[in-house]
Design a protein around this motif. Structure first.
Motif, short mmCIF file in Angstrom:
data_model
loop_
_atom_site.label_atom_id
_atom_site.label_comp_id
_atom_site.label_asym_id
_atom_site.label_seq_id
_atom_site.Cartn_x
_atom_site.Cartn_y
_atom_site.Cartn_z
N PRO A 188 -34.83 24.25 -51.22
CA PRO A 188 -35.76 23.71 -50.22
C PRO A 188 -36.49 22.44 -50.66
O PRO A 188 -36.55 21.47 -49.89
CB PRO A 188 -36.73 24.87 -50.00
N GLY A 189 -37.03 22.43 -51.86
CA GLY A 189 -37.79 21.26 -52.32
C GLY A 189 -36.93 20.00 -52.33
O GLY A 189 -37.38 18.91 -51.97
N ILE A 190 -35.69 20.15 -52.73
CA ILE A 190 -34.78 19.01 -52.79
C ILE A 190 -34.35 18.59 -51.40
O ILE A 190 -34.23 17.40 -51.10
CB ILE A 190 -33.58 19.35 -53.70
N ARG A 191 -34.16 19.57 -50.52
CA ARG A 191 -33.77 19.23 -49.14
C ARG A 191 -34.88 18.49 -48.40
O ARG A 191 -34.62 17.79 -47.44
CB ARG A 191 -33.37 20.51 -48.38
N ASN A 192 -36.10 18.66 -48.87
CA ASN A 192 -37.19 17.90 -48.24
C ASN A 192 -37.11 16.42 -48.57
O ASN A 192 -37.53 15.57 -47.79
CB ASN A 192 -38.56 18.42 -48.72
N ARG A 193 -36.61 16.09 -49.74
CA ARG A 193 -36.53 14.68 -50.14
C ARG A 193 -35.14 14.10 -49.95
O ARG A 193 -34.97 12.97 -49.50
CB ARG A 193 -36.93 14.53 -51.61
N GLY A 194 -34.15 14.89 -50.33
CA GLY A 194 -32.77 14.40 -50.25
C GLY A 194 -32.37 14.15 -48.81
O GLY A 194 -32.81 14.86 -47.90
N THR A 195 -31.52 13.12 -48.60
CA THR A 195 -31.16 12.77 -47.22
C THR A 195 -29.68 13.02 -46.95
O THR A 195 -28.87 13.11 -47.88
CB THR A 195 -31.45 11.28 -46.95
N SER A 217 -32.49 6.47 -51.42
CA SER A 217 -33.24 7.16 -50.34
C SER A 217 -34.11 8.26 -50.94
O SER A 217 -35.23 8.00 -51.37
CB SER A 217 -32.28 7.66 -49.26
N GLY A 218 -33.62 9.49 -51.05
CA GLY A 218 -34.47 10.56 -51.59
C GLY A 218 -34.51 10.58 -53.11
O GLY A 218 -35.41 11.17 -53.71
#
Lengths: 292, 752
Positions: free
Chosen positions: A112-119, A39-40
């Motif tokens: 934040p940057g990772i939370r934008n991609r990570g699911t 996913s992310g």
């Protein structure tokens, strides 16, 4: 020489981008162990870098927009979260914002940057994510799909089984009481710094009690980082059925500390993790029940 | 975020836009036609004999251009700024896992990496020395021919034995400090391009281009004149890129293959091979009379040198010098020893031994204040130096009353402390202060050349050159601001040239808080002769009396005529044959022959508030106030950046940063386990106050502030924790486990 050089470069996987769940699970069934759902790719990226074998076929779930929806069924008291919902959705999604404890848990993961991609689904399916103990305390259910059909399983039961990655996690179902007055849900993460760090530990819990203050249900879970997520079943038994005013804090502390199988590494000892988990749980319970 | 520093012009730093937009090219961004990529094979063991190195398989791998070992080093196979004791490529022995054994140049990093795996090195493991104490044992295996002591340093004054007898109160403590990583954004790297004449051009970050040129010439066996170093800009250094790192390998491979060779360390490679801050163990015994006057101070320092010297001896000297800091102590005995171990090499790091020793010194003051039941500020006042007192090694220094001014300002901030008056259930709050004194420049007995050059170039720009590097510290702003102030021109008239040994003058290293100082002093020496040359030329050309002319924006102006310059710089440049003014001088130094003793000092004080979570033992810094006395502020934003940034670097040092080693192997390999503070760990309430006045008669101008913001914060945090929970921390980084145990022991958790 240049041709030979090319053959030496690292093998690149094929990236498949199905646009429906049916197609995705079909691809997985076709490629078996040579295909992997992605996913992310935030956690996988790190694992690939650290030597995990990259699959020959990456089955990207990015196009499965149907798995990004969030719904709250008022009637059932159930929150349904699509597995591909980004971890950072707590900032933008109207429904998620109504559940502060879920937002707290999501906000504690990565940066934040990772939370934008990570699911959210990726955090669970990686089997080391901070959400597993938290969702266990909330008695969440996972909805899986494969070519044969759909099945539901309690997250805690799923976690204890050996992983079967042929199934695609499609939704997470979280039962949420509408009457919050007689229950307390908590989630705390402790890391070596304030944010963007692996957890030293997380503690999660949901306690319900009746009008007389008798605890009628308790789910407590610990995990985070290298700690294997676990339910604190002995501690739960210790407090269920007790009247809150008769809780024995010393025993609760020692039971948690004894029960928690905590990891140990070069930076943090197991005994520290046990003590902090126990302190946090005692403090959470005291915040509801202690009469100063 | 508050500050008393006035933004006079609000200029954007010359490299600001390109850095913010990402357009700026660092030296590691460069590529050249036919460029090869290199990787370095580092030792598999912290200590071993090398029995054989077989590169045959690696050489056969398609895409590999060259594999080098120690046999390929034509000159001296050693480097090191003070003592060249580190092999470029190890011959028969490795002393740390950062040691280089071979290097490969290939058509891609991947192939070079594969080739490293094909190099067969036969080792015979040797016993390791993983602590300095083990290195000092009489039967310890010798890591170097002269043994395991890299350096000793001491300072004795008075008679401490007698003085301790007279003391009413004595406190003794051992302070332990960790191995800190510089953690710059840009890891070490660059490209070396071979030249037709057999020389090389090196594009690689360093804090002293000329020193790299000298060291490379020794290694390659070619004259310095055949080596050109581009050393700037760099994405951070903090001391970490002062010593050679990848340059020798890229240079050897470039000369051997006759192709440009690039090396750029990954973060993991950087962590393994780079310098770190010296771990130190400092035992201090300090005694006062009944009223708090310090009579005796005894300090023993033991530093973990790692495998090689680099600038370690000077770091130890600096720590010994600053053992008494800004206090006048009649009887003192300081002894330090820096010991070789098989741990990673330690060396130069912002603060340069001052951080470690000040943690111990201020810790002693706070413990004494507690025992004497005295206000910590008052205790400091009693013992503080006066303006004309001698320096900490009993040597003459530039008179300064900064210590008292800083302490007074800190006192004011301390009194209006904003600590929450009521502790919440599981949180405890406290405040702490500390002050520090920090020498600038290299110190007595060290070649500390300074200088600069100014001239009007053909394009009509005032070209100002220094042999310095821009490592993010804001040097370009400093040069621009000083030039505008002293010459009267505008920013557009100036062209700054730094970081290229073929064109810049000798200014010495971009280290030791010396840059600002030297730029200002150079401009004082150069401005009048330069202005005179231009004015004389204009005066003769235009038949205007020289006394009526002055330098201004875009050109030379005539008094009373405001409409524009009477001669533009462009016109002036066309007619004026030689406008060059050069200066070369030695950094101001004490007249007394004391090894490493400094002459110019900056002073700093810090007040912090902390929150201690007694459930987890976690400490959070809630506010930081810095007070800095380092002369006039040259570049307001740069000044605040240096002080705030320095504070954050030491906040990390205090709370979380440690390159942990176990059995001389790194327990942490990347930023997932080596944690540095991020924005959430840093208090928004961070304030910088500057005391800009210099002591009467001081002719030395603004001092550099690259380091002073890093020193006092550590002891201030420790004092604040003591204020919050009543316990002293002696070991850094602060362990939340230790804090939790202390909280338990004090009965703060009723269920334990």
């Amino acid at each position: 020489m240049s041709n030979q050089v090319d053959t030496l470069s690292a093998e690149s996987p094929v990236i498949l981008m199905p646009t429906s769940i049916e197609k995705a699970v079909e691809l997985k069934s076709h490629y078996g162990l040579n295909g992997e759902f992605v996913s992310g790719a935030t956690l996988l990226q790190l694992q690939w870098l650290n030597g995990r074998k990259t699959p020959e076929q990456i089955i990207s779930l990015e196009q499965l927009t149907e798995l990004k929806s969030i719904q709250f069924d008022q009637h059932k008291g159930e929150l349904s979260i699509g597995a591909l919902t980004p971890l950072g959705s707590y900032q933008t999604h109207k429904i998620l914002k109504e559940f502060p404890i879920i937002c707290t848990a999501l906000k504690s993961i990565a940066a934040p940057g990772i939370r934008n991609r990570g699911t959210i689904g990726g955090n669970i399916m990686g089997r080391v994510g901070d959400l597993i103990p938290f969702l266990s305390a909330l008695s969440a259910k996972l909805v899986f799909q494969d070519v044969k059909g759909v099945k539901q399983i309690e997250i805690w039961d799923w976690f204890q089984q050996t992983s079967n990655s042929d199934f695609l996690l499609s939704h997470i179902l979280i039962p949420l009481d509408r009457d919050m007055l007689e229950s307390h849900t908590f989630y705390r993460k402790v890391g070596r710094r304030e944010t963007f760090t692996a957890a030293i530990l997380t503690v999660s819990g949901k306690i319900k009690w009746d009008e007389e203050g008798k605890i009628i249900n308790a789910k407590l879970a610990v995990g985070g980082g290298d700690n294997k997520p676990m339910r604190l079943e002995k501690t739960e038994q210790l407090i269920i059925g007790r009247n809150a005013i008769h809780l024995d804090w010393k025993t609760i502390f020692s039971t948690v500390a004894e029960e928690f199988v905590a990891a140990e590494d070069a930076f943090v000892s197991s005994s520290y993790r046990k003590k902090v988990a126990a302190n946090l749980i005692v403090a959470e319970l005291q915040s509801q029940f202690a009469k100063e | 975020m508050k500050s008393n520093i006035q933004e006079k012009e609000d200029r954007v730093r010359p490299d600001g836009l390109s850095k913010v937009t990402g357009a700026l090219k660092y030296l590691t961004d460069l590529t050249f036609p036919n460029m090869l990529y290199a990787k370095i094979l580092r030792s598999a063991y912290p200590h071993a004999k090398i029995l054989s190195i077989n590169t045959a398989e690696a050489e056969k791998l398609p895409g590999v251009a060259s594999v080098i070992t120690y046999k390929d080093v034509p000159g001296m196979n050693r480097f090191g700024i003070i003592i060249p004791d580190q092999p470029v490529l190890c011959e028969e022995r490795v002393r740390t896992v950062g040691d280089a054994v071979a290097a490969v140049a290939a058509t891609s990093y991947e192939i070079a990496e594969m080739a490293l795996k094909l190099i067969q090195v036969e080792y015979e493991e040797l016993p390791i020395i993983d602590t300095p104490e083990k290195g000092l044992e009489p039967n310890a295996i010798k890591l170097h021919p002269a043994g395991n002591i890299c350096h000793r340093s001491s300072y004795i004054n008075g008679d401490i034995e007698e003085a301790f007898k007279a003391c009413e109160v004595i406190v003794e403590e051992t302070y332990e400090l960790p191995r800190q990583l510089h953690g710059y954004m840009e890891t070490e790297g660059g490209v070396v391009v071979p030249q037709e004449d057999g020389g090389i051009t090196v594009y690689a970050a360093t804090q002293h281009g000329f020193k790299d040129r000298f060291q490379l010439s020794r290694i390659l066996g070619i004259p310095e004149g055949m080596i050109r170093i581009f050393s700037s800009p760099m994405g951070g250094s903090f001391g970490g890129k002062d010593e050679l790192n990848i340059q020798p390998y890229a240079a050897l491979l470039a000369l051997k293959t006759n192709c440009p060779v690039k090396i750029h360390n990954t973060r993991a490679e950087s962590l393994r091979a780079s310098l770190k801050r010296h771990p130190m163990k400092i035992t201090a015994k300090t005694g006062t009379d009944r009223l708090g006057k310090i009579l005796a101070h005894q300090v023993k320092i033991i530093a973990d040198k790692g495998a090689y010297a680099t600038l370690g001896p000077a770091v130890l000297d600096f720590a010994v010098e600053h053992a008494a800091g800004p206090y006048i102590i009649p009887n003192i005995e300081t002894g330090g020893v820096s010991v070789f171990t098989n741990n990673g090499v330690t060396g130069e790091f912002r603060g340069f031994g001052g951080n470690q020793i000040t943690f111990a010194l201020e810790g002693q003051l706070d413990r004494l204040a507690a025992v004497l039941n005295m206000d910590p500020i008052e205790l400091r006042q009693i013992n503080l130096r006066n303006a004309t007192d001698l320096g900490p090694l009993g040597h003459r220094i530039a008179p300064t009353d900064s210590a008292a001014l800083v302490l007074k300002e800190i006192q004011r901030l301390y009194q209006k402390s904003n600590t929450p008056s009521k502790d919440s259930n599981w949180k405890r709050y406290g405040s702490g202060i500390a002050i520090a004194m920090h020498g600038g420049g290299l110190g007595f007995g060290r070649l500390d050349s300074a200088g600069g050059r100014i001239f009007l170039n053909k394009e009509g720009k005032i070209e100002i050159s220094f042999g310095f590097e821009e490592c993010g510290q804001g040097l370009l702003s400093v040069i621009e601001n000083i030039a505008i102030e002293e010459i009267g021109c505008s920013a557009e008239d100036i062209q700054i040239v730094i970081g290229d040994t073929s064109v810049v003058p000798v200014s010495g290293s971009s280290t030791a808080s010396r840059g600002t100082s030297i730029v200002w002093q150079s401009m004082q020496k150069m401005k009048e002769p330069f202005k005179n040359k231009l004015i004389q030329h204009a005066s003769i050309s235009l038949s205007i009396p020289a006394e009526n002319l002055y330098l201004g924006p875009t050109g030379i102006w005539e008094l009373g005529k405001e409409e524009g310059p009477c001669m533009t710089y462009k016109t002036c440049a066309e007619g004026l044959l030689d406008s060059t003014v050069l200066t070369s001088f030695h950094f101001p130094v004490t007249p007394d022959a004391v090894n490493g003793g400094h002459f110019l000092y900056s002073f700093g004080g810090v007040k912090v508030d902390v929150e201690v979570d007694i459930l987890s033992g976690m400490v959070k810094v809630m506010s930081i106030d810095h007070v800095i006395s380092a002369g006039p502020v040259v570049s307001p934003k740069g000044f605040r950046g240096q002080i705030e940034g320095g504070g954050v670097m030491s906040l990390g040092y205090t709370l979380m940063e440690e390159v942990k080693m176990m059995n001389s192997q790194y327990a942490t390999q990347n930023f997932d386990t080596y944690l540095m503070p991020n924005i959430v760990d840093i208090p928004f309430d961070t304030n910088v106050y500057a005391i800009e006045e210099l002591y009467e008669g001081d002719i030395y101008g603004p001092r550099g502030v690259g380091e002073i913001g890093t020193i006092a914060i550590t002891p201030a945090i420790i004092k604040a924790i003591h204020d919050a929970i009543g316990c002293w921390v002696t070991k850094l980084p602060i362990s939340s486990e230790d804090i939790l145990e202390k909280a338990e022991a004090r009965g703060m958790l009723s269920w334990i």
